[in-house]
Enzyme design. Structure first.
Site, PDB file in Angstrom:
ATOM      1  N   GLY A  43       0.781  -1.239   0.000  1.00  0.00           N
ATOM      2  CA  GLY A  43       0.000   0.000   0.000  1.00  0.00           C
ATOM      3  C   GLY A  43       0.807   1.279   0.000  1.00  0.00           C
ATOM      4  N   GLU A  98       3.765   4.477   5.032  1.00  0.00           N
ATOM      5  CA  GLU A  98       2.595   3.584   5.068  1.00  0.00           C
ATOM      6  C   GLU A  98       1.444   4.200   4.288  1.00  0.00           C
ATOM      7  OE1 GLU A  98       0.980   1.011   5.510  1.00  0.00           O
ATOM      8  OE2 GLU A  98       1.152   0.082   7.476  1.00  0.00           O
ATOM      9  N   ASP A  99       0.503   3.365   3.889  1.00  0.00           N
ATOM     10  CA  ASP A  99      -0.687   3.901   3.228  1.00  0.00           C
ATOM     11  C   ASP A  99      -1.674   4.481   4.240  1.00  0.00           C
ATOM     12  OD1 ASP A  99      -1.321   1.384   4.263  1.00  0.00           O
ATOM     13  OD2 ASP A  99      -2.216   0.622   2.415  1.00  0.00           O
ATOM     14  N   ASP A 102      -4.517   2.568  10.892  1.00  0.00           N
ATOM     15  CA  ASP A 102      -5.868   2.205  11.285  1.00  0.00           C
ATOM     16  C   ASP A 102      -5.818   1.901  12.793  1.00  0.00           C
ATOM     17  OD1 ASP A 102      -8.573   1.469  10.591  1.00  0.00           O
ATOM     18  OD2 ASP A 102      -7.989  -0.621  10.578  1.00  0.00           O
ATOM     19  N   PHE A 151     -14.163   2.440   4.841  1.00  0.00           N
ATOM     20  CA  PHE A 151     -13.167   1.660   4.126  1.00  0.00           C
ATOM     21  C   PHE A 151     -12.864   2.316   2.791  1.00  0.00           C
ATOM     22  CE2 PHE A 151     -11.122  -1.819   1.923  1.00  0.00           C
ATOM     23  CZ  PHE A 151     -10.292  -2.290   2.921  1.00  0.00           C
ATOM     24  N   VAL A 152     -11.597   2.706   2.600  1.00  0.00           N
ATOM     25  CA  VAL A 152     -11.226   3.452   1.398  1.00  0.00           C
ATOM     26  C   VAL A 152     -10.239   2.664   0.544  1.00  0.00           C
ATOM     27  CG1 VAL A 152     -11.655   5.700   2.448  1.00  0.00           C
ATOM     28  CG2 VAL A 152      -9.384   4.665   2.636  1.00  0.00           C
ATOM     29  N   ARG A 164      -5.768  -0.696  -6.137  1.00  0.00           N
ATOM     30  CA  ARG A 164      -4.563   0.044  -5.743  1.00  0.00           C
ATOM     31  C   ARG A 164      -4.178   1.085  -6.783  1.00  0.00           C
ATOM     32  NH1 ARG A 164      -2.159  -2.718  -1.414  1.00  0.00           N
ATOM     33  NH2 ARG A 164      -2.286  -4.976  -1.495  1.00  0.00           N
TER      34      ARG A 164
HETATM   35  P1  IMP Z   1      -3.340  -1.256  11.294  1.00  0.00           P
HETATM   36  O1  IMP Z   1      -2.220  -2.187  11.697  1.00  0.00           O
HETATM   37  O2  IMP Z   1      -4.659  -1.668  11.882  1.00  0.00           O
HETATM   38  O3  IMP Z   1      -3.045   0.186  11.557  1.00  0.00           O
HETATM   39  O4  IMP Z   1      -3.605  -1.500   9.763  1.00  0.00           O
HETATM   40  C1  IMP Z   1      -2.880  -0.946   8.778  1.00  0.00           C
HETATM   41  C2  IMP Z   1      -3.162  -1.670   7.473  1.00  0.00           C
HETATM   42  O5  IMP Z   1      -4.541  -2.019   7.348  1.00  0.00           O
HETATM   43  C3  IMP Z   1      -2.873  -0.770   6.313  1.00  0.00           C
HETATM   44  O6  IMP Z   1      -1.538  -0.843   5.913  1.00  0.00           O
HETATM   45  C4  IMP Z   1      -3.845  -1.264   5.254  1.00  0.00           C
HETATM   46  O7  IMP Z   1      -3.236  -2.298   4.501  1.00  0.00           O
HETATM   47  C5  IMP Z   1      -5.012  -1.841   6.026  1.00  0.00           C
HETATM   48  N1  IMP Z   1      -6.192  -0.921   6.026  1.00  0.00           N
HETATM   49  C6  IMP Z   1      -6.738  -0.301   7.093  1.00  0.00           C
HETATM   50  N2  IMP Z   1      -7.782   0.466   6.739  1.00  0.00           N
HETATM   51  C7  IMP Z   1      -7.918   0.344   5.405  1.00  0.00           C
HETATM   52  C8  IMP Z   1      -8.825   0.920   4.432  1.00  0.00           C
HETATM   53  O8  IMP Z   1      -9.732   1.723   4.718  1.00  0.00           O
HETATM   54  N3  IMP Z   1      -8.628   0.536   3.147  1.00  0.00           N
HETATM   55  C9  IMP Z   1      -7.640  -0.324   2.759  1.00  0.00           C
HETATM   56  N4  IMP Z   1      -6.767  -0.873   3.621  1.00  0.00           N
HETATM   57  C10 IMP Z   1      -6.902  -0.548   4.935  1.00  0.00           C
HETATM   58 MG    MG Z   2      -3.800  -3.695   2.624  1.00  0.00          MG
END
Ligand code: IMP
Ligand code: MG
Length: 178
Positions: A43, A98-99, A102, A151-152, A164
């Site tokens: 991402g 990072e993308d 969350d 969710f985006v 992507r």
């Molecule tokens: P975290 O460890 O929960 O912060 O998750 C981070 C990862 O979750 C990101 O690198 C994304 O790959 C995925 N993610 C979280 N929210 C979204 C979303 O809205 N769309 C797409 N991928 C997401």
């Molecule tokens: Mg992902």
């Protein structure tokens, strides 16, 4: 692809402008000899590619892949490194790209790991952040946009490895992922 998008949150132009601003901030704070740009696959690649071209100083680039286990669209908090970096980061500064942040568990895991490996400073640059979803309290240094709990997809972000390559960021129609 466009038909699966409910609403565009940020256009290609808006993202481009914001990434330039982020690069200027990073340059102001981190310009120097020893910066490693560590991009989280997959991402983070769009932001990373656009960010580094706006930095204007030499950096070392590498990539890591992590799996944070997902059930549907929610993270379970389990993080596993799928592809590691072999760059020796002892005594160096690292900027993780990072993308989206969350729950924060992926980045909390990486911050800890890179500190153990001797990085002098680890900062985080993310295109998006969903503050309402944070489970782990981490400091995110550079944030493109804060978004609501939706969710985006697009500009690197996927749903089931799709979308992507959309040049904008949009909210996916909920009926696509139910
Ligand atoms: P975290 O460890 O929960 O912060 O998750 C981070 C990862 O979750 C990101 O690198 C994304 O790959 C995925 N993610 C979280 N929210 C979204 C979303 O809205 N769309 C797409 N991928 C997401
Ligand atoms: Mg992902």
């Amino acid at each position: 692809m466009d038909n699966d998008i409910e609403k565009i949150l940020y256009t290609e132009e808006e993202i481009k402008e914001r990434v330039k601003q982020l690069a200027a901030q990073v340059r102001r704070d981190m310009e120097g000899e020893d910066l490693i740009i560590l991009t989280v696959l997959k991402g983070g690649i769009m932001l990373s590619a656009d960010l580094v071209r706006n930095l204007g100083f030499p950096v070392t680039m590498d990539f890591i892949a992590v799996a944070s286990y997902y059930s549907g669209t929610k993270s379970t908090g389990n993080v596993q490194i799928k592809k590691d970096t072999d760059i020796n980061m002892a005594g160096k500064r690292v900027l993780i790209v990072e993308d989206i942040v969350d729950s924060g568990s992926t980045l909390a895991h990486l911050m800890k790991l890179f500190a153990l490996r001797g990085a002098t400073e680890v900062r985080i640059c993310t295109l998006l952040s969903k503050p309402a979803r944070r489970v782990v309290d981490i400091k995110v240094d550079y944030i493109g946009f804060e978004i609501p709990d939706e969710f985006v997809v697009g500009y690197g972000l996927d749903y089931n490895q799709k979308y992507r390559n959309l040049p904008y960021i949009g909210i996916l129609k909920p009926d696509i992922y139910v």
